[in-house]
Design an enzyme around this catalytic site. Structure first.
Site, PDB file in Angstrom:
ATOM      1  N   GLU B  32     -19.851  19.333 -13.457  1.00 53.85           N
ATOM      2  CA  GLU B  32     -20.561  20.298 -14.299  1.00 53.85           C
ATOM      3  C   GLU B  32     -22.063  20.028 -14.251  1.00 53.85           C
ATOM      4  O   GLU B  32     -22.494  18.895 -14.520  1.00 53.85           O
ATOM      5  CB  GLU B  32     -20.047  20.178 -15.743  1.00 53.85           C
ATOM      6  CG  GLU B  32     -18.589  20.599 -15.858  1.00 53.85           C
ATOM      7  CD  GLU B  32     -17.871  19.963 -17.042  1.00 53.85           C
ATOM      8  OE1 GLU B  32     -18.539  19.448 -17.960  1.00 53.85           O
ATOM      9  OE2 GLU B  32     -16.620  19.969 -17.045  1.00 53.85           O
ATOM     10  N   GLU B  62     -12.124  20.249 -16.506  1.00 53.25           N
ATOM     11  CA  GLU B  62     -11.896  18.894 -15.993  1.00 53.25           C
ATOM     12  C   GLU B  62     -10.558  18.754 -15.281  1.00 53.25           C
ATOM     13  O   GLU B  62     -10.451  18.032 -14.285  1.00 53.25           O
ATOM     14  CB  GLU B  62     -12.018  17.858 -17.123  1.00 53.25           C
ATOM     15  CG  GLU B  62     -13.451  17.546 -17.545  1.00 53.25           C
ATOM     16  CD  GLU B  62     -14.051  18.569 -18.489  1.00 53.25           C
ATOM     17  OE1 GLU B  62     -13.325  19.491 -18.922  1.00 53.25           O
ATOM     18  OE2 GLU B  62     -15.255  18.451 -18.806  1.00 53.25           O
ATOM     19  N   PHE B  88     -14.574  12.955 -21.935  1.00 58.13           N
ATOM     20  CA  PHE B  88     -14.062  14.241 -21.423  1.00 58.13           C
ATOM     21  C   PHE B  88     -12.956  14.045 -20.388  1.00 58.13           C
ATOM     22  O   PHE B  88     -12.229  14.980 -20.077  1.00 58.13           O
ATOM     23  CB  PHE B  88     -15.179  15.098 -20.812  1.00 58.13           C
ATOM     24  CG  PHE B  88     -16.421  15.220 -21.644  1.00 58.13           C
ATOM     25  CD1 PHE B  88     -16.397  14.985 -23.016  1.00 58.13           C
ATOM     26  CD2 PHE B  88     -17.633  15.558 -21.065  1.00 58.13           C
ATOM     27  CE1 PHE B  88     -17.551  15.088 -23.779  1.00 58.13           C
ATOM     28  CE2 PHE B  88     -18.787  15.659 -21.822  1.00 58.13           C
ATOM     29  CZ  PHE B  88     -18.758  15.424 -23.176  1.00 58.13           C
ATOM     30  N   HIS B 131     -18.397  11.198 -28.305  1.00 59.99           N
ATOM     31  CA  HIS B 131     -19.343  10.911 -27.213  1.00 59.99           C
ATOM     32  C   HIS B 131     -19.752   9.437 -27.258  1.00 59.99           C
ATOM     33  O   HIS B 131     -20.874   9.082 -26.899  1.00 59.99           O
ATOM     34  CB  HIS B 131     -20.603  11.767 -27.348  1.00 59.99           C
ATOM     35  CG  HIS B 131     -20.442  13.188 -26.894  1.00 59.99           C
ATOM     36  ND1 HIS B 131     -19.545  14.061 -27.445  1.00 59.99           N
ATOM     37  CD2 HIS B 131     -21.081  13.894 -25.928  1.00 59.99           C
ATOM     38  CE1 HIS B 131     -19.656  15.247 -26.856  1.00 59.99           C
ATOM     39  NE2 HIS B 131     -20.579  15.162 -25.929  1.00 59.99           N
TER      40      HIS B 131
HETATM   41  C1  LIG Z   1     -14.404  18.719 -22.233  1.00 67.37           C
HETATM   42  C2  LIG Z   1     -15.882  18.726 -22.193  1.00 67.37           C
HETATM   43  N1  LIG Z   1     -16.505  18.875 -20.992  1.00 67.37           N
HETATM   44  C3  LIG Z   1     -17.838  18.887 -20.935  1.00 67.37           C
HETATM   45  C4  LIG Z   1     -18.603  18.746 -22.046  1.00 67.37           C
HETATM   46  C5  LIG Z   1     -20.116  18.736 -21.962  1.00 67.37           C
HETATM   47  N2  LIG Z   1     -20.668  19.972 -22.488  1.00 67.37           N
HETATM   48  C6  LIG Z   1     -21.081  20.059 -23.769  1.00 67.37           C
HETATM   49  S1  LIG Z   1     -21.590  21.584 -24.153  1.00 67.37           S
HETATM   50  C7  LIG Z   1     -21.263  22.159 -22.618  1.00 67.37           C
HETATM   51  C8  LIG Z   1     -21.529  23.591 -22.281  1.00 67.37           C
HETATM   52  C9  LIG Z   1     -20.713  24.509 -23.077  1.00 67.37           C
HETATM   53  O1  LIG Z   1     -21.089  25.804 -22.807  1.00 67.37           O
HETATM   54  P1  LIG Z   1     -20.551  27.007 -23.662  1.00 67.37           P
HETATM   55  O2  LIG Z   1     -19.091  26.856 -23.863  1.00 67.37           O
HETATM   56  O3  LIG Z   1     -21.021  28.247 -23.040  1.00 67.37           O
HETATM   57  O4  LIG Z   1     -21.208  26.802 -25.094  1.00 67.37           O
HETATM   58  P2  LIG Z   1     -22.756  26.830 -25.501  1.00 67.37           P
HETATM   59  O5  LIG Z   1     -23.209  25.426 -25.460  1.00 67.37           O
HETATM   60  O6  LIG Z   1     -23.481  27.738 -24.579  1.00 67.37           O
HETATM   61  O7  LIG Z   1     -22.783  27.324 -26.918  1.00 67.37           O
HETATM   62  C10 LIG Z   1     -20.771  21.140 -21.809  1.00 67.37           C
HETATM   63  C11 LIG Z   1     -20.415  21.293 -20.390  1.00 67.37           C
HETATM   64  C12 LIG Z   1     -17.925  18.562 -23.280  1.00 67.37           C
HETATM   65  N3  LIG Z   1     -18.595  18.372 -24.430  1.00 67.37           N
HETATM   66  N4  LIG Z   1     -16.575  18.568 -23.317  1.00 67.37           N
END
Ligand SMILES: Cc1ncc(C[n+]2csc(CCOP(=O)(O)OP(=O)(O)O)c2C)c(N)n1
Ligand SMILES: [Mg+2]
Lengths: 319, 324
Positions: B32, B62, B88, B131
């Site tokens: 990611e 994942e 994650f 985290h």
């Molecule tokens: C299972 C998991 N994978 C990756 C992450 C890291 N991560 C945190 S926020 C995010 C992006 C999420 O995007 P979206 O669902 O569009 O929500 P937004 O932040 O735009 O509100 C990622 C990849 C995580 N917290 N949990």
């Protein structure tokens, strides 16, 4: 019942200002070092929380993501308790155990943020499942981002909720980005609601920068759930006008995008709409000032509260 | 051809990944935000530009990411997947434990899964409970998965290379508090090292300290502050774990302390103590462990401090050990 549209819009504007000012305050506290760690703001996305939460009833349950300060505030959690949580004070909703990205306040129908992308959806389905047996009439609402649609657990949950007619509302805040990556690079079909639709769930795509549209969609979803017809999926188009987290330089944005998003953000839009209807500038100004005064006082009280006592750190692991 | 470069920990990983992509055409790098944005910590910056389509961004999926790595590696690719936070990886644990770990064994060696999972773990000020976890013991309980945990820039470079070159699944657990630290001289371009081994960070006679991960610097600080003469063995590889080196040291010192940031119960420190005790080596004091208390991790910094092991806790354990 006669609904005065202008009053409703002024109330929405006030509710959105409260979130905006709360987030601005948190940003400042983070810059000043009073708040530490990773913080996700929802500037620009306030209309979704405001439209949804003004429509929910007290028995309903909200499950948000890490971008959840505004959802908590809109649900009725006092700003002081949210700020105190981020400042690790005894008066915070969880005494600082949850922090910015993982707090809850069930006494306000806010069952918590979640920092694992997509994880709130199945938990909300569980709250809806409980409602089938506990007679509360609860509807569970879970909000997640566009990126979370690609998490396997979300797809599993959509189908579970559909198959079991669970009273749950899925709101996907499509802000076009998942962290630093555009959602449209990560999907073939940019219509995210189509996935819910394919599973037999009524699915709508709405303007998430319009609190009235959000409220209408959530109202219909509640009615659907109340009639035993199960889940609804709402894809709300919105934009965040800050970084993914505090410190995100947003270099991934194409030139001019942020400026365009700022012109279309919900507070600017509603202010313009109200002005066009003849609402006096002084009235609009006083709505903002009321929110500023409230959050300023809440910040002062939160900062004055004592830090949570470290000797309590091991409490609450088990009954 | 070996040369030196001044690199941060993150920069050393970047250099190792670049070399893998350069010299092993079968490598793929994905995760990611890793390609166009260059990673949320900037570790993979520039690699997409330099190596094109073999470096790509993935959806937040994942299970699909790790499963795709298993399948691609079975077909002869060498995938390197970034899981942004070790927390994650739990979303996709099936692909690690039931899938990747089984490929070679149950196929009677006909198949293999030469994949590398890069992730990072541990607490940093203000990080929430989801985290902050130190999850190496979950992986170490799983035969078939190699586990490395570099702390210094040189090790970050060497272990990354060794992991990618290894023909079995390897999880390299990094630490985000180290990525942008001070630059250090790193030997780059030398022969690709084999997996395994340890690093002796301090040499002494009175106690053997076994540690791994970012807390190693607290161990060094505690040893220096107490002035106790200690062997400090940093287990940069936890699977394979260098049991012989630990036993050889304890045979000399007669005392053992194991320090990890993970919580104590079921932690790998228990395994290290068990191996030493089972070996029958004679001890002049009961072995000790220092780790996090068995708790969730609170976001509040002042609470987290009481849960997570501090330099003072390590120093106190050292003193009590040598008092025997
Ligand atoms: C299972 C998991 N994978 C990756 C992450 C890291 N991560 C945190 S926020 C995010 C992006 C999420 O995007 P979206 O669902 O569009 O929500 P937004 O932040 O735009 O509100 C990622 C990849 C995580 N917290 N949990
Ligand atoms: Mg998004």
């Amino acid at each position: 019942m006669e609904v005065n549209v202008k009053d409703e819009q002024l109330a929405d504007l006030h509710a959105m200002w409260r979130i905006r000012v709360l987030e601005e305050t948190i940003l400042q506290l983070r810059i000043d070092g009073d708040v530490v760690g990773s913080v996700h703001l929802e500037n620009g996305q306030e209309a979704v929380a405001v439209g949804a939460c003004r429509t929910l009833r007290s028995q309903d349950a909200v499950f948000s993501t890490y971008r959840g300060h505004g959802w908590a505030l809109a649900r009725g959690v006092p700003a002081e308790k949210i700020l105190a949580e981020l400042l690790y004070r005894q008066t915070g909703v969880n005494g600082g155990r949850g922090g910015s990205a993982h707090f809850s306040a069930p006494e306000y129908g806010f069952y918590g943020e979640n920092s694992i992308v997509g994880a709130g959806a199945p938990i909300a389905a569980g709250a809806a499942l409980a409602a089938k047996f506990d007679g509360t009439g609860r509807v569970a609402l879970t909000v997640f981002g566009d990126g979370a649609m690609n998490q396997g657990g979300v797809s599993e949950t959509l189908n579970l909720a559909a198959a079991m007619d669970l009273p749950v509302v899925f709101i996907c805040e499509n802000n076009k980005y998942s962290e630093l990556t555009p959602i449209n690079d990560m999907v073939r079909n940019p219509d995210l609601s189509a996935r819910a639709h394919a599973l037999g769930i009524p699915a709508v795509r709405i303007d998430g920068n319009d609190p009235a549209q959000v409220s209408t969609a959530v109202g219909l979803a509640i009615t659907t759930a109340e009639h035993g017809r199960g889940p609804t999926f709402i894809e709300a188009a919105t934009r965040r006008i800050t970084g993914h987290y505090i410190g995100d330089a947003q270099t991934y944005r194409p030139a001019g995008e942020l400026e365009a998003d700022e012109k279309n953000e919900p507070i600017v839009r509603l202010k313009n709409a109200l002005a066009a209807q003849g609402v006096a500038a002084s009235t609009l100004e006083s709505v903002e000032q009321r929110a500023r005064a409230e959050i300023a006082a809440a910040t002062e009280r939160a900062l004055a509260a004592p830090l949570t006592d470290p000797s309590t750190a091991r409490e609450h692991l088990y009954v | 051809m070996s040369e030196t470069a001044k690199l941060t920990y993150g920069g050393a990983i970047n250099a190792a990944l670049a070399r893998c992509l350069e010299q092993m055409p079968e490598t793929l790098l994905f995760g990611e935000d890793v390609a166009l944005p260059g990673g949320v910590f900037g570790v993979t910056r520039g690699l997409r530009k330099a190596y094109g389509e073999r470096v790509f961004d993935t959806p937040i999926s994942e299970t699909a990411m790790l499963g795709a790595a298993v399948g691609a590696s079975m077909m002869g690719r060498r995938p390197i997947v970034e899981i942004m936070w070790a927390d994650f990886m739990l979303v996709a644990f099936d692909q690690i434990v039931n899938q990747a770990a089984n490929v070679r064994y149950v196929s009677e060696g006909r198949l293999s899964a030469p994949m590398t999972i890069r992730t990072q773990q541990g607490n940093a000020p203000g990080a929430c409970a989801q985290h902050s976890q130190n999850l190496e013991a979950l992986l170490l309980h799983v035969p078939g998965i190699r586990v490395a945990m570099p702390v210094q820039a040189q090790d970050a470079y060497d272990l990354t290379l060794a992991a990618v070159a290894c023909d079995d699944p390897v999880v390299v657990i990094e630490n985000r508090t180290l990525y942008a630290g001070a630059k250090a001289e790193v030997q780059i371009g030398g022969p690709i090292p084999a997996i395994g081994g340890h690093r002796l960070r301090r040499a002494g006679d009175d106690v053997t300290v076994v540690t791994w991960g970012a807390i190693t610097s607290s161990v060094e600080a505690a040893v220096d502050a107490t002035g106790i003469s200690a062997d400090v063995i940093e287990a940069v590889w936890l699977n394979p774990f260098d049991t012989d080196a630990v036993l050889a040291s304890v045979r000399r010192t007669g005392r053992l302390l194991v320090v990890h940031e993970a919580n104590l119960t079921g932690g790998f420190g228990a395994e290290v103590v068990a191996r030493v005790v089972e070996s029958g080596v004679s001890l002049s004091a009961p072995p000790r462990r220092v780790g996090a208390l068995d708790s969730r991790i609170p976001a509040a910094v002042q609470l987290a401090k009481t849960i997570l092991p501090q330099t003072d806790d390590i120093a106190a354990a050292l003193r009590s050990l040598v008092a025997h």
